[in-house]
Design an enzyme around this catalytic site. Structure first.
Site, short mmCIF file in Angstrom:
data_model
loop_
_atom_site.label_atom_id
_atom_site.label_comp_id
_atom_site.label_asym_id
_atom_site.label_seq_id
_atom_site.Cartn_x
_atom_site.Cartn_y
_atom_site.Cartn_z
N GLY A 26 55.76 28.20 -45.17
CA GLY A 26 56.17 29.75 -45.22
C GLY A 26 57.64 29.66 -45.01
O GLY A 26 58.22 30.71 -45.22
N GLY A 27 58.15 28.56 -44.97
CA GLY A 27 59.71 28.69 -45.00
C GLY A 27 60.33 29.37 -43.82
O GLY A 27 59.85 29.62 -42.86
N ILE A 28 61.67 29.47 -43.97
CA ILE A 28 62.54 30.09 -43.02
C ILE A 28 61.96 31.59 -42.70
O ILE A 28 62.08 32.19 -41.61
CB ILE A 28 64.05 30.21 -43.32
CG1 ILE A 28 64.59 28.53 -43.33
CG2 ILE A 28 64.62 31.20 -42.57
CD1 ILE A 28 64.66 28.13 -42.08
N HIS A 47 53.82 67.73 -46.21
CA HIS A 47 54.76 68.19 -45.32
C HIS A 47 54.02 68.45 -43.94
O HIS A 47 52.59 68.65 -43.99
CB HIS A 47 55.10 69.63 -45.43
CG HIS A 47 55.85 70.37 -44.17
ND1 HIS A 47 56.99 69.95 -43.97
CD2 HIS A 47 55.30 71.30 -43.42
CE1 HIS A 47 57.37 70.59 -42.89
NE2 HIS A 47 56.19 71.55 -42.72
N VAL A 86 73.23 43.21 -37.56
CA VAL A 86 72.88 44.44 -36.86
C VAL A 86 71.68 44.31 -36.39
O VAL A 86 71.24 45.07 -35.32
CB VAL A 86 73.19 45.54 -37.81
CG1 VAL A 86 74.67 45.80 -38.25
CG2 VAL A 86 72.20 45.73 -39.17
N GLY A 145 61.39 16.84 -50.10
CA GLY A 145 61.48 16.50 -51.49
C GLY A 145 62.72 16.56 -52.18
O GLY A 145 63.69 17.08 -51.85
N SER A 173 78.43 42.04 -39.85
CA SER A 173 77.14 43.12 -39.50
C SER A 173 76.43 43.33 -40.52
O SER A 173 76.11 44.54 -41.01
CB SER A 173 78.38 44.46 -39.34
OG SER A 173 78.99 44.60 -40.30
N ALA A 221 63.48 37.75 -49.53
CA ALA A 221 62.33 37.06 -49.49
C ALA A 221 61.63 37.76 -50.74
O ALA A 221 61.00 37.11 -51.65
CB ALA A 221 61.27 37.49 -48.31
#
Length: 462
Positions: free
Chosen positions: A37-39, A441, A184, A112, A179, A316
């Site tokens: 899944g990595g970072i 709505h 943020v 790898g 930022s 991602a």
């Protein structure tokens, strides 16, 4: 062992590429040095959203009286919040393990490295090495926290995003340097839980890649939430010799010293292109990125690169799209190249930010005559009922043909709304068609229709 495809890296680019390759009948393996899944999945997108949800729940409880609900005083259990976030990430990583098995993809644990002759060398944790061959090798090694020369990260007082997710205790004060989305989001999380947060941004506006109207609104919202913001400022040095940190900040009016417990360096990400075999294989790089064509071929036949290590947005969903296009081309299909001007960007602080396409400034610079429409959530029935009236939707149309050039949103749940604009732009929807598409709505999303009506002088509810 021989494979049709070996993917180095199992983040949202790598694991998605591997699954699509397997679906297309290619014998596939993934090499991963840490966690599937990595970072993104383990230390980025997913666990940060879990943290932000906890902060949002805490904020709701603290404002329960606004909704006519009486509660006892809420207290944030910082350790439990962190634990929940890690549990969410672990669960998602196990989900990727399941997908690997389901799609009959071999998972090779280790570091790898691409080698000449369509080979991949994998070094296991115990130091042992093994070599594999593949017709196609895809580099998907991702990125890491950018370290500024005058802001060296020690992992304790001066930290990157990874440490910010697992601090042993909540700091009383924090300076966030940068930022962008990472800065943020963490600023909102920590400030909501009670940390005194100051953001230092080098550019003139916070979230500087966004439309200027979005930046101004976030500045107002964050200041209202008690977050201090210093724009057109830079951190010159950090003294960590005492109990906390003394941060020297250069501003337009001179030097200032900020004192805090923790400094979070959130100055973006840098590509992981070191020690992955680029030099040995002769793969070209430029400005810290691997050079690729529109189908992710590198300069060496049989070697490909996707995700944060190539030019384009370090997101991602971009990496996933690139991985799919890459393997479909390898398999002999005819995929469309990715349109990098129709990639949504989302920031999950509160209020949320979502945008796609041209900013107003960029559209005018590109020579378009534009029609601009804005609809504030303060005029939205759903936003009023939900108690989330901060923010607006801004749409940008080409005045000549009605082309939807871009959209910029700030407010509650706008990250769920931006997909409508992405699909509309893909389908070349005009302003007239958007205006005449009946929106339900009361919803937040009808603000898109209302903003379009404003652009064409037909707005009803303003």
């Amino acid at each position: 062992m021989n494979y049709d495809v070996i993917v180095i890296g199992s983040g949202p680019g790598g694991y998605v590429a591997a699954i699509r390759a397997s679906q297309l009948g290619l014998k596939t393996a993934v090499v991963e040095r840490e966690s599937l899944g990595g970072i993104c999945l383990n230390w980025g997108c997913i666990p940060t959203k879990a943290l932000l949800k906890s902060a949002q729940v805490f904020e709701y409880i603290n404002h329960a009286a606004d909704y006519g609900i009486k509660t006892a005083e809420a207290e944030a259990d910082f350790a439990a919040v962190i634990k929940r976030s890690r549990g969410v990430a672990d669960g998602m990583s196990k989900g990727v393990q399941f997908l690997m098995k389901k799609n009959k993809i071999d998972v090779i644990m280790g570091t790898g490295k691409a080698k000449p002759g369509n080979k991949v060398e994998v070094k296991a944790a115990d130091g042992s090495q093994k070599e594999y061959t593949a017709t196609s090798i895809i580099l998907a090694t991702g990125g890491r926290s950018r370290e500024l020369p005058n802001l060296k990260q020690d992992g304790k007082k001066v930290i990157g995003y990874r440490q910010a997710m697992v601090l042993p205790e909540q700091p009383k004060s924090m300076v966030v340097v940068g930022s962008g989305a990472i800065g943020v989001e963490f600023a909102y999380f920590y400030a909501t839980l009670g940390t005194k947060v100051t953001i230092v941004e080098f550019m003139d506006n916070v979230v500087p890649v966004e439309d200027e109207d979005i930046s101004k609104q976030l500045l107002r919202s964050f200041k209202k939430a008690g977050i201090d913001i210093m724009t057109s400022s830079s951190v010159e040095s950090v003294d960590t010799s005492g109990a906390g940190c003394k941060v020297q900040v250069k501003t337009a009016s001179g030097m200032q010293t900020l004192e805090c417990d923790i400094v979070l360096s959130a100055a973006g990400v840098v590509a992981n292109i070191e020690n992955i075999g680029l030099e040995e294989t002769g793969i070209k790089t430029e400005k810290g990125k691997v050079v690729v064509d529109e189908f992710y071929n590198t300069s060496v036949k049989g070697y490909y690169a996707i995700g944060d290590i190539v030019a384009g947005q370090a997101l991602a969903h971009v990496a996933s799209a690139e991985g799919i296009i890459c393997v479909e081309k390898i398999a002999g299909h005819k995929p469309e190249p990715l349109d990098y001007n129709n990639i949504p960007g989302c920031t999950y602080c509160s209020p949320e930010i979502a945008s796609v396409g041209y900013t107003e400034k960029a559209a005018k610079a590109a020579g378009y005559e534009v029609k601009i429409g804005k609809f504030p959530f303060s005029a939205s029935g759903k936003a009023s009922a939900a108690g989330v009236k901060d923010g607006f939707v801004k749409v940008i149309y080409d005045a000549k043909y009605g082309e939807l050039l871009g959209a910029h949103m700030i407010g509650a749940n706008v990250t769920e709304m931006i997909a409508e604009i992405v699909v509309a732009r893909k389908l070349e929807t005009t302003g007239h068609e958007m205006l005449k598409s009946v929106h339900p709505h009361p919803t937040m999303s009808e603000a898109i229709m209302e903003a379009t009506a404003d652009a064409y002088g037909e707005v009803i509810h303003l």
